[in-house]
Motif scaffolding. Sequence first.
Motif, mmCIF file in Angstrom:
data_model
loop_
_atom_site.group_PDB
_atom_site.id
_atom_site.type_symbol
_atom_site.label_atom_id
_atom_site.label_comp_id
_atom_site.label_asym_id
_atom_site.label_seq_id
_atom_site.Cartn_x
_atom_site.Cartn_y
_atom_site.Cartn_z
ATOM 1 N N UNK A 534 0.837 -1.201 0.000
ATOM 2 C CA UNK A 534 0.000 0.000 0.000
ATOM 3 C C UNK A 534 0.873 1.252 0.000
ATOM 4 N N UNK A 535 0.372 2.310 -0.626
ATOM 5 C CA UNK A 535 1.042 3.613 -0.583
ATOM 6 C C UNK A 535 -0.025 4.690 -0.447
ATOM 7 N N UNK A 536 0.136 5.538 0.547
ATOM 8 C CA UNK A 536 -0.878 6.540 0.845
ATOM 9 C C UNK A 536 -0.911 7.623 -0.227
ATOM 10 N N UNK A 537 -2.074 7.836 -0.808
ATOM 11 C CA UNK A 537 -2.245 8.941 -1.745
ATOM 12 C C UNK A 537 -2.512 10.231 -0.982
ATOM 13 N N UNK A 538 -2.442 11.373 -1.668
ATOM 14 C CA UNK A 538 -2.586 12.656 -0.986
ATOM 15 C C UNK A 538 -2.962 13.730 -2.000
ATOM 16 N N UNK A 539 -3.347 14.889 -1.483
ATOM 17 C CA UNK A 539 -3.725 16.023 -2.317
ATOM 18 C C UNK A 539 -2.548 16.976 -2.487
ATOM 19 N N UNK A 540 -2.529 17.654 -3.620
ATOM 20 C CA UNK A 540 -1.462 18.612 -3.910
ATOM 21 C C UNK A 540 -2.054 19.975 -4.232
ATOM 22 N N UNK A 541 -1.365 21.029 -3.782
ATOM 23 C CA UNK A 541 -1.757 22.403 -4.080
ATOM 24 C C UNK A 541 -0.570 23.288 -3.732
#
Length: 664
Positions: A534-541
């Motif tokens: 598993x690899x944690x996804x995330x938001x970018x800004x």
Amino acid sequence: MSAAAPRRANTRTAPVGPQWQPLPTGPFTGIDWSAPGAINNEDPYLVWAEANRFAGYHGGPDHSLPTWLPIVIELSADADIPALVAASSIRWLQVPRVYLNVQGLRFCSAHVKPRFFDKLRSDAHLRGLVKRFELGLPVDHHTRPLLDPCTPGCPPVHAPGLLHGPVLGLIDGGLAFANQQFLNRHGRARVKHFWRQDQSEPCIWPGNRPHVCEPLNPARAGPTPPDMGYGHELSGAAIDAAMAAYTHGGQLDEAALYEQLQLRDLSRPVNHGTHVMGLASGKGLPLHPLDDAASQCDLVAVQLDWSNVVDTSGGAMNVSVLDGLLYILARCSPGAQVVVNISWGTLAGPHDGTSVLEAAMDQLIELLGGRLQIAVPAGNAYQSRTHANAQLPARAIKPETGAVALHWRVQPDDRTESYLEIWLPEGAKDVRLKITPPGQSEALPALRMGQGRVWLDAQGAPLCGLIYPKHSAIGSHGTCALLAVAPTFSRDASVATTPCGVWKVELSNHDGQATLFDAYIERDDVALGQNTGARQSYLEDPRYDTSGNIESFVDQPGNPTPIRRSGTFNSLSTGQYPVSVGGVRVAASPGGHFALYSPRKPDPDAGRPQRPRVKKVPETLQASDDNPALWGLLGPGSLSGSAVRLAGTSSAAPLQARKIFNAL
């Protein structure tokens, strides 16, 4: 027309860019998910699971459909468990008998066959009893029938050796009950009832498949508790007898004991559950011994199915935790005061206490009239960029003036599915969602509320799905749109993999009234000691502050980024009655009292608009770090005499449970 006459040109043009395809008919439920209204009031995870034939939920080598599905059910206000059992058949719905113990309870777990869904469609009486249900995790024994389930008119099963007075319950993974921390002054086990929910070892899970899968031997692991219908149980007397058999020269061989009991993971140096149980009920460390009521009390321990440990998204948690709570209560007398610690959790969900599991915990606490108290962690994802919150203004002259774009980074080499939930409040009527997958110059066509579609690869396997019902079964207020994405890598050539990179998610408000939304990425990290891929996804800004400066670890109200730390909260901890616990430092620096990963109290961004009833602030705070440089707290390792340091609000919650227990 002569043969030589020119043919009329075809003016139709081929579709440009990626295209959605209709949802299929469910291979298990038989529901045509593409039919108008079919996805409304349903669990979107069940819709997605059927769209890809449960590929993300079970690790069977033949990719066959499960025989039974585990679910949690909420009944209608005037229904109860006996009424549900009377209206069904154990041939297609099986409820553990433990759910008969609490009169008036409207929640239960169940194993169901396809006939259950047929009956829901055709039987108005059954449909009137079932308010909603959520999918559990169909792996291993969860797809098998239960032992001795409820039948019409059957009585509850009364377990032997009921505990009286104050009792401390633990629901976790890796509970090393033979550690000296959990023995009384006579050297006997304080764990009087131990239920392990798994039925084989090692666990099966995509990305972590074993060479063999050995069923547990009841003569070693203990019998299946008849009121639960699965798993294996050890009484305090059985634990004492096993310890006596492996004590030589006054010294217990703990590793050999766990080998005999088929609990080999407990001989590893570190186990999350042992550390948590030590903080809640242990005797302290040599330099800081503890002698209080919690260090001497009787314990009931539920070792979660390892599918909960390896699948950090919490796919099995609703069934496993609810069953664990009922098991603990069934091992205590009607007058016992019970404190339960659950240092587990996920990131997505409604965050307003209306998930089925949270609503069930609230009703249990209500029905028991104060006899049950539950401590839960507030979560560790404050800096993880897994939450977004923004206002969608009313549509002006151009629709794009009411739009917000999220950029969701799904990582390469992720062997598990990734999920993004978008929650809208009541009254949001015309918010449209448009998805642009990585590497695509054009977006998939925008979907409106009430629609669901899948994006397929060349072989017809789903790469992603967007399920956007008008109302969702996984919360009671507003609705949730689920964007589910297939793994980005697999060692199995038959597994469909989706592009890694940034998925652009655009929300546009086409209604005349402003609304807001919350987006939550589900947890997808690797649990302690596991190898799931598993690899944690995330938001970018670019507007989100990742500088590491003193003020960069909290939301600044003037920062326009939709990515917000505030609102990142354990989705198990937003109910009305369980006590949520945030983390602070024992020795704080002048610039920081809180553990950086924990939600804060008060909320630094409290003025931001929010959906009604959303919980963002823990009820109380306990230590989870020693100081800014030394994260975590020391607690017991798996074997006696060892100490390990683990960080997280999972360490704060048991300290609060201990405080509650000592005050009884």
